[in-house]
Motif scaffolding. Sequence first.
Motif, PDB file in Angstrom:
ATOM      1  N   LEU A  30      32.161  31.540  38.416  1.00  0.00           N
ATOM      2  CA  LEU A  30      31.917  32.251  39.678  1.00  0.00           C
ATOM      3  C   LEU A  30      33.197  32.395  40.495  1.00  0.00           C
ATOM      4  O   LEU A  30      33.469  33.450  41.066  1.00  0.00           O
ATOM      5  CB  LEU A  30      30.851  31.507  40.489  1.00  0.00           C
ATOM      6  CG  LEU A  30      29.441  31.607  39.912  1.00  0.00           C
ATOM      7  CD1 LEU A  30      28.507  30.622  40.585  1.00  0.00           C
ATOM      8  CD2 LEU A  30      28.911  33.019  40.070  1.00  0.00           C
ATOM      9  N   TYR A  33      35.280  35.140  39.391  1.00  0.00           N
ATOM     10  CA  TYR A  33      34.757  36.457  39.772  1.00  0.00           C
ATOM     11  C   TYR A  33      35.088  36.743  41.236  1.00  0.00           C
ATOM     12  O   TYR A  33      35.724  37.726  41.548  1.00  0.00           O
ATOM     13  CB  TYR A  33      33.248  36.512  39.530  1.00  0.00           C
ATOM     14  CG  TYR A  33      32.664  37.870  39.817  1.00  0.00           C
ATOM     15  CD1 TYR A  33      32.758  38.891  38.873  1.00  0.00           C
ATOM     16  CD2 TYR A  33      32.051  38.143  41.040  1.00  0.00           C
ATOM     17  CE1 TYR A  33      32.252  40.148  39.144  1.00  0.00           C
ATOM     18  CE2 TYR A  33      31.554  39.400  41.323  1.00  0.00           C
ATOM     19  CZ  TYR A  33      31.652  40.401  40.379  1.00  0.00           C
ATOM     20  OH  TYR A  33      31.154  41.645  40.653  1.00  0.00           O
ATOM     21  N   SER A  34      34.646  35.857  42.111  1.00  0.00           N
ATOM     22  CA  SER A  34      34.999  36.009  43.538  1.00  0.00           C
ATOM     23  C   SER A  34      34.625  34.740  44.292  1.00  0.00           C
ATOM     24  O   SER A  34      33.679  34.036  43.917  1.00  0.00           O
ATOM     25  CB  SER A  34      34.274  37.204  44.167  1.00  0.00           C
ATOM     26  OG  SER A  34      32.918  36.896  44.330  1.00  0.00           O
ATOM     27  N   SER A  86      30.946  34.837  45.640  1.00  0.00           N
ATOM     28  CA  SER A  86      29.853  34.529  44.684  1.00  0.00           C
ATOM     29  C   SER A  86      29.761  33.005  44.479  1.00  0.00           C
ATOM     30  O   SER A  86      28.674  32.455  44.341  1.00  0.00           O
ATOM     31  CB  SER A  86      30.071  35.236  43.339  1.00  0.00           C
ATOM     32  OG  SER A  86      31.237  34.743  42.720  1.00  0.00           O
ATOM     33  N   TRP A 112      26.531  30.520  45.564  1.00  0.00           N
ATOM     34  CA  TRP A 112      25.909  29.574  44.605  1.00  0.00           C
ATOM     35  C   TRP A 112      25.888  28.170  45.205  1.00  0.00           C
ATOM     36  O   TRP A 112      24.886  27.466  45.136  1.00  0.00           O
ATOM     37  CB  TRP A 112      26.707  29.586  43.295  1.00  0.00           C
ATOM     38  CG  TRP A 112      26.016  28.918  42.137  1.00  0.00           C
ATOM     39  CD1 TRP A 112      24.721  29.127  41.734  1.00  0.00           C
ATOM     40  CD2 TRP A 112      26.567  27.966  41.218  1.00  0.00           C
ATOM     41  NE1 TRP A 112      24.442  28.358  40.620  1.00  0.00           N
ATOM     42  CE2 TRP A 112      25.564  27.647  40.279  1.00  0.00           C
ATOM     43  CE3 TRP A 112      27.819  27.362  41.072  1.00  0.00           C
ATOM     44  CZ2 TRP A 112      25.769  26.748  39.225  1.00  0.00           C
ATOM     45  CZ3 TRP A 112      28.019  26.470  40.017  1.00  0.00           C
ATOM     46  CH2 TRP A 112      27.008  26.172  39.117  1.00  0.00           C
ATOM     47  N   TYR A 117      22.106  32.178  37.762  1.00  0.00           N
ATOM     48  CA  TYR A 117      23.005  32.924  38.655  1.00  0.00           C
ATOM     49  C   TYR A 117      24.428  33.095  38.070  1.00  0.00           C
ATOM     50  O   TYR A 117      24.937  34.216  38.005  1.00  0.00           O
ATOM     51  CB  TYR A 117      23.020  32.213  40.016  1.00  0.00           C
ATOM     52  CG  TYR A 117      23.899  32.800  41.076  1.00  0.00           C
ATOM     53  CD1 TYR A 117      23.454  33.824  41.906  1.00  0.00           C
ATOM     54  CD2 TYR A 117      25.188  32.315  41.273  1.00  0.00           C
ATOM     55  CE1 TYR A 117      24.273  34.353  42.901  1.00  0.00           C
ATOM     56  CE2 TYR A 117      26.013  32.833  42.262  1.00  0.00           C
ATOM     57  CZ  TYR A 117      25.550  33.842  43.076  1.00  0.00           C
ATOM     58  OH  TYR A 117      26.370  34.350  44.051  1.00  0.00           O
ATOM     59  N   PHE A 157      27.355  36.803  36.484  1.00  0.00           N
ATOM     60  CA  PHE A 157      28.755  37.096  36.801  1.00  0.00           C
ATOM     61  C   PHE A 157      29.657  36.950  35.578  1.00  0.00           C
ATOM     62  O   PHE A 157      30.617  37.696  35.404  1.00  0.00           O
ATOM     63  CB  PHE A 157      29.222  36.189  37.950  1.00  0.00           C
ATOM     64  CG  PHE A 157      28.487  36.498  39.227  1.00  0.00           C
ATOM     65  CD1 PHE A 157      28.957  37.460  40.096  1.00  0.00           C
ATOM     66  CD2 PHE A 157      27.291  35.852  39.530  1.00  0.00           C
ATOM     67  CE1 PHE A 157      28.256  37.774  41.260  1.00  0.00           C
ATOM     68  CE2 PHE A 157      26.589  36.148  40.690  1.00  0.00           C
ATOM     69  CZ  PHE A 157      27.069  37.113  41.555  1.00  0.00           C
ATOM     70  N   PHE A 187      29.231  40.161  33.690  1.00  0.00           N
ATOM     71  CA  PHE A 187      30.005  41.235  34.343  1.00  0.00           C
ATOM     72  C   PHE A 187      31.469  41.168  33.928  1.00  0.00           C
ATOM     73  O   PHE A 187      32.104  42.152  33.642  1.00  0.00           O
ATOM     74  CB  PHE A 187      29.978  41.056  35.869  1.00  0.00           C
ATOM     75  CG  PHE A 187      28.833  41.726  36.550  1.00  0.00           C
ATOM     76  CD1 PHE A 187      28.338  42.945  36.094  1.00  0.00           C
ATOM     77  CD2 PHE A 187      28.247  41.153  37.667  1.00  0.00           C
ATOM     78  CE1 PHE A 187      27.277  43.555  36.743  1.00  0.00           C
ATOM     79  CE2 PHE A 187      27.178  41.759  38.319  1.00  0.00           C
ATOM     80  CZ  PHE A 187      26.689  42.961  37.854  1.00  0.00           C
ATOM     81  N   GLU A 188      31.974  39.930  33.946  1.00  0.00           N
ATOM     82  CA  GLU A 188      33.395  39.697  33.698  1.00  0.00           C
ATOM     83  C   GLU A 188      33.741  39.641  32.212  1.00  0.00           C
ATOM     84  O   GLU A 188      34.895  39.535  31.851  1.00  0.00           O
ATOM     85  CB  GLU A 188      33.807  38.358  34.335  1.00  0.00           C
ATOM     86  CG  GLU A 188      33.970  38.394  35.819  1.00  0.00           C
ATOM     87  CD  GLU A 188      35.318  38.967  36.220  1.00  0.00           C
ATOM     88  OE1 GLU A 188      36.294  38.204  36.281  1.00  0.00           O
ATOM     89  OE2 GLU A 188      35.383  40.195  36.444  1.00  0.00           O
TER      90      GLU A 188
END
Length: 193
Positions: free
Chosen positions: A51, A54-55, A58, A62, A129, A133, A136-137
């Motif tokens: 996470l 990713y950012s 995010s 969490w 959760y 991500f 996505f990544e």
Amino acid sequence: MMIEKPINTCSKKSCNNCEIYFKITCHFKILQLLRFYAIASPSFILGGIGLYNYSLISFVIWFLIIGLFFLFIGIRVLCTHCPHYSESSYFLRCWVNYGLPKLWNYRPWPMSILEKIILISGFSIIWSYPVIFMLFEKKWVLLIGYIFFVFLFLILLRKLYCKKCINLSCPMNDVDCIIKEEFLKNNPLINNP
Ligand code: SF4
Ligand code: SF4
């Protein structure tokens, strides 16, 4: 060495000669708490790394979901039904949630269906959760490692903890029926789940 003082809900005078003493865990043991941290942390560390990569936002979301669930919602729906919650201390003393304040009263009746749904949904949200991500990544190695450690954690949790846990109405509880019966006989204050 055997602990002599039974837990609050137990009507026996002493734990000495209790036939289920080693088959169900009535008393807090620090080594079990440390073992829990050891089996739970890898999945949380990998999830957090995924996470954070990713950012930051995010990751923070969490973190807040975990805090809200494990400090309040989970305690309310699950732990307030647990005999550990009826002990006289102001803080929980158990092999998972050591040191958390007891904000509610002990509820000796079984978890309701709604509480079980909330518990399972909370677990599902928390552990799925980070997967979104990582997908996505396209962090495949991290994703495989994360899923591996989540499953390893759940397997070990069930094998080492759920098989001996005194919160009998938890949907993950896996205590043998005969031991359950014996425990309920000794603990008449607990409503039969
Ligand atoms: S059931 Fe009662 S007597 Fe037996 S180990 Fe637990 S607290 Fe002690
Ligand atoms: S043993 Fe499980 S249900 Fe009982 S207080 Fe600890 S975390 Fe909650």
